[in-house]
Design a protein around this motif. Structure first.
Motif, PDB file in Angstrom:
ATOM      1  N   SER A 134      -1.357  -0.184  -6.469  1.00 43.79           N
ATOM      2  CA  SER A 134      -2.042  -0.701  -5.279  1.00 43.79           C
ATOM      3  C   SER A 134      -1.075  -1.519  -4.423  1.00 43.79           C
ATOM      4  O   SER A 134      -0.086  -2.066  -4.925  1.00 43.79           O
ATOM      5  CB  SER A 134      -3.236  -1.562  -5.674  1.00 43.79           C
ATOM      6  N   GLU A 135      -1.358  -1.570  -3.122  1.00 45.61           N
ATOM      7  CA  GLU A 135      -0.520  -2.332  -2.189  1.00 45.61           C
ATOM      8  C   GLU A 135      -1.411  -3.102  -1.229  1.00 45.61           C
ATOM      9  O   GLU A 135      -2.509  -2.661  -0.884  1.00 45.61           O
ATOM     10  CB  GLU A 135       0.439  -1.398  -1.445  1.00 45.61           C
ATOM     11  N   TRP A 136      -0.901  -4.252  -0.775  1.00 47.07           N
ATOM     12  CA  TRP A 136      -1.692  -5.158   0.053  1.00 47.07           C
ATOM     13  C   TRP A 136      -0.867  -5.666   1.224  1.00 47.07           C
ATOM     14  O   TRP A 136       0.331  -5.884   1.102  1.00 47.07           O
ATOM     15  CB  TRP A 136      -2.174  -6.364  -0.767  1.00 47.07           C
ATOM     16  N   ILE A 137      -1.554  -5.871   2.333  1.00 41.44           N
ATOM     17  CA  ILE A 137      -0.960  -6.535   3.493  1.00 41.44           C
ATOM     18  C   ILE A 137      -1.616  -7.902   3.623  1.00 41.44           C
ATOM     19  O   ILE A 137      -2.844  -8.017   3.515  1.00 41.44           O
ATOM     20  CB  ILE A 137      -1.188  -5.713   4.773  1.00 41.44           C
ATOM     21  N   THR A 138      -0.820  -8.925   3.823  1.00 41.24           N
ATOM     22  CA  THR A 138      -1.345 -10.270   4.036  1.00 41.24           C
ATOM     23  C   THR A 138      -1.217 -10.625   5.504  1.00 41.24           C
ATOM     24  O   THR A 138      -0.142 -10.485   6.101  1.00 41.24           O
ATOM     25  CB  THR A 138      -0.591 -11.314   3.191  1.00 41.24           C
ATOM     26  N   ILE A 139      -2.328 -11.073   6.090  1.00 39.06           N
ATOM     27  CA  ILE A 139      -2.376 -11.442   7.503  1.00 39.06           C
ATOM     28  C   ILE A 139      -2.125 -12.934   7.657  1.00 39.06           C
ATOM     29  O   ILE A 139      -2.653 -13.754   6.897  1.00 39.06           O
ATOM     30  CB  ILE A 139      -3.748 -11.086   8.117  1.00 39.06           C
ATOM     31  N   ILE A 177      -5.470  -7.393   2.796  1.00 40.84           N
ATOM     32  CA  ILE A 177      -6.111  -6.116   3.107  1.00 40.84           C
ATOM     33  C   ILE A 177      -5.449  -5.016   2.290  1.00 40.84           C
ATOM     34  O   ILE A 177      -4.222  -4.862   2.316  1.00 40.84           O
ATOM     35  CB  ILE A 177      -5.984  -5.794   4.612  1.00 40.84           C
ATOM     36  N   ALA A 178      -6.259  -4.263   1.566  1.00 40.76           N
ATOM     37  CA  ALA A 178      -5.732  -3.178   0.736  1.00 40.76           C
ATOM     38  C   ALA A 178      -5.246  -2.030   1.620  1.00 40.76           C
ATOM     39  O   ALA A 178      -5.891  -1.668   2.609  1.00 40.76           O
ATOM     40  CB  ALA A 178      -6.813  -2.677  -0.214  1.00 40.76           C
ATOM     41  N   VAL A 179      -4.099  -1.468   1.251  1.00 39.03           N
ATOM     42  CA  VAL A 179      -3.533  -0.325   1.966  1.00 39.03           C
ATOM     43  C   VAL A 179      -4.098   0.960   1.374  1.00 39.03           C
ATOM     44  O   VAL A 179      -4.077   1.162   0.159  1.00 39.03           O
ATOM     45  CB  VAL A 179      -1.995  -0.321   1.865  1.00 39.03           C
ATOM     46  N   SER A 180      -4.615   1.822   2.229  1.00 31.36           N
ATOM     47  CA  SER A 180      -5.148   3.102   1.776  1.00 31.36           C
ATOM     48  C   SER A 180      -4.051   3.937   1.128  1.00 31.36           C
ATOM     49  O   SER A 180      -2.934   4.034   1.644  1.00 31.36           O
ATOM     50  CB  SER A 180      -5.735   3.857   2.969  1.00 31.36           C
ATOM     51  N   ARG A 181      -4.344   4.537  -0.020  1.00 32.88           N
ATOM     52  CA  ARG A 181      -3.357   5.362  -0.707  1.00 32.88           C
ATOM     53  C   ARG A 181      -2.886   6.521   0.169  1.00 32.88           C
ATOM     54  O   ARG A 181      -1.715   6.888   0.147  1.00 32.88           O
ATOM     55  CB  ARG A 181      -3.951   5.912  -2.012  1.00 32.88           C
ATOM     56  N   SER A 182      -3.814   7.084   0.934  1.00 37.62           N
ATOM     57  CA  SER A 182      -3.463   8.235   1.764  1.00 37.62           C
ATOM     58  C   SER A 182      -2.585   7.862   2.953  1.00 37.62           C
ATOM     59  O   SER A 182      -1.986   8.730   3.590  1.00 37.62           O
ATOM     60  CB  SER A 182      -4.739   8.921   2.274  1.00 37.62           C
ATOM     61  N   ARG A 183      -2.496   6.554   3.237  1.00 34.50           N
ATOM     62  CA  ARG A 183      -1.730   6.117   4.405  1.00 34.50           C
ATOM     63  C   ARG A 183      -0.451   5.357   4.041  1.00 34.50           C
ATOM     64  O   ARG A 183       0.261   4.880   4.915  1.00 34.50           O
ATOM     65  CB  ARG A 183      -2.617   5.235   5.299  1.00 34.50           C
ATOM     66  N   LYS A 184      -0.176   5.230   2.737  1.00 41.49           N
ATOM     67  CA  LYS A 184       0.967   4.416   2.290  1.00 41.49           C
ATOM     68  C   LYS A 184       2.281   4.864   2.931  1.00 41.49           C
ATOM     69  O   LYS A 184       3.041   4.053   3.474  1.00 41.49           O
ATOM     70  CB  LYS A 184       1.100   4.480   0.771  1.00 41.49           C
ATOM     71  N   LYS A 185       2.558   6.153   2.865  1.00 38.18           N
ATOM     72  CA  LYS A 185       3.839   6.655   3.346  1.00 38.18           C
ATOM     73  C   LYS A 185       4.004   6.379   4.828  1.00 38.18           C
ATOM     74  O   LYS A 185       5.057   5.880   5.273  1.00 38.18           O
ATOM     75  CB  LYS A 185       3.942   8.158   3.069  1.00 38.18           C
TER      76      LYS A 185
END
Length: 252
Positions: A220-225, A233-241
């Motif tokens: 899993s990956e996260w963006i912090t605002i 905010i969790a990063v969608s797996r389909s949008r990671k790349k």
């Protein structure tokens, strides 16, 4: 591009002026004409080339239809009003669009493009259309409703956008939030991809507000605002790349 404005309310004219000058900085605004009488005088003595008319229907001395009956037949008209009862009458004129107030920037942009596209009859108008298409591609602001009235919000004030329970909210850098009547997917297409990205099915985030990009367990990956109260905010797996590539491309 010469745009003639019929509008008798200072606030609405200022809002329209700001939207047009931000989206079409090369345009020249003529007016505002605030009454039928001013409209009659203008068309009786005017010898300027007008490319577009944006007209409030209700003026200080009656309906603008009375003055616009004297306008040249080949000039497209965009009508604006706080009421929709005049819609059918508006389309009896050379009108291609009818916008309810407060005028939204995206709706205005689409109305102008529609008007010019239908009336590209010479090289001059074709050049105007192409130039406008380049300058008005992405949304620059929102108009949101508050208990004090309508508020114009530049996209630079957006901290993030979130979709919750069938509503879309703008969360601003001042901590306030406002509902916008547009789905997240539509907004992701209207906002400049060099400034904003769709992180998952619920969030759009501006690059400038990203504090960190972190990896969690199980891939899993996260963006912090940024902010006093940080938001993860969790990063969608389909949008990671795509998101990885875009974040790298937007580093300064």
């Amino acid at each position: 591009m010469n745009i003639l404005i019929f509008e008798d309310e200072t606030y609405n004219y200022t809002l329209l002026q700001d939207l047009l000058q931000e989206q079409m900085p090369e345009c020249r605004l003529i007016g505002p004409l605030t009454s039928i009488a001013e409209g009659h005088d203008f068309f009786a003595g005017n010898h300027e080339d007008i490319d577009l008319i944006i007209a409030d229907i209700q003026l200080s001395d009656g309906l603008s239809f009375q003055a616009l009956a004297e306008a040249p037949d080949d000039i497209p008209i965009i009508f604006t009003t706080a009421y929709d009862e005049y819609a059918l009458q508006a389309f009896g004129y050379n009108s291609l669009s009818f916008l309810l107030k407060p005028v939204d920037g995206t709706e205005l942009r689409l109305a102008i493009r529609k008007s010019l596209k239908r009336l590209v009859t010479d090289k001059h108008r074709e050049e105007l259309f192409l130039d406008m298409d380049m300058n008005m591609r992405y949304r620059k602001r929102f108009v949101v409703h508050t208990y004090k009235g309508d508020l114009v919000v530049p996209v630079s004030h957006v901290r993030y956008i979130v979709s919750e329970q069938k509503y879309t909210f703008l969360v601003l850098t001042d901590g306030s939030s406002h509902v916008v009547n547009l789905p997240l997917k539509t907004l992701s297409e209207e906002l400049d991809p060099n400034e904003f990205m769709l992180v998952n099915r619920k969030y759009i985030v501006p690059f400038r507000e990203i504090k960190s990009f972190e990896k969690g367990i199980n891939g899993s990956e996260w963006i912090t605002i940024r902010g006093d109260e940080e938001v993860q905010i969790a990063v969608s797996r389909s949008r990671k790349k795509e998101i990885h590539a875009r974040i790298k491309g937007n580093k300064h």
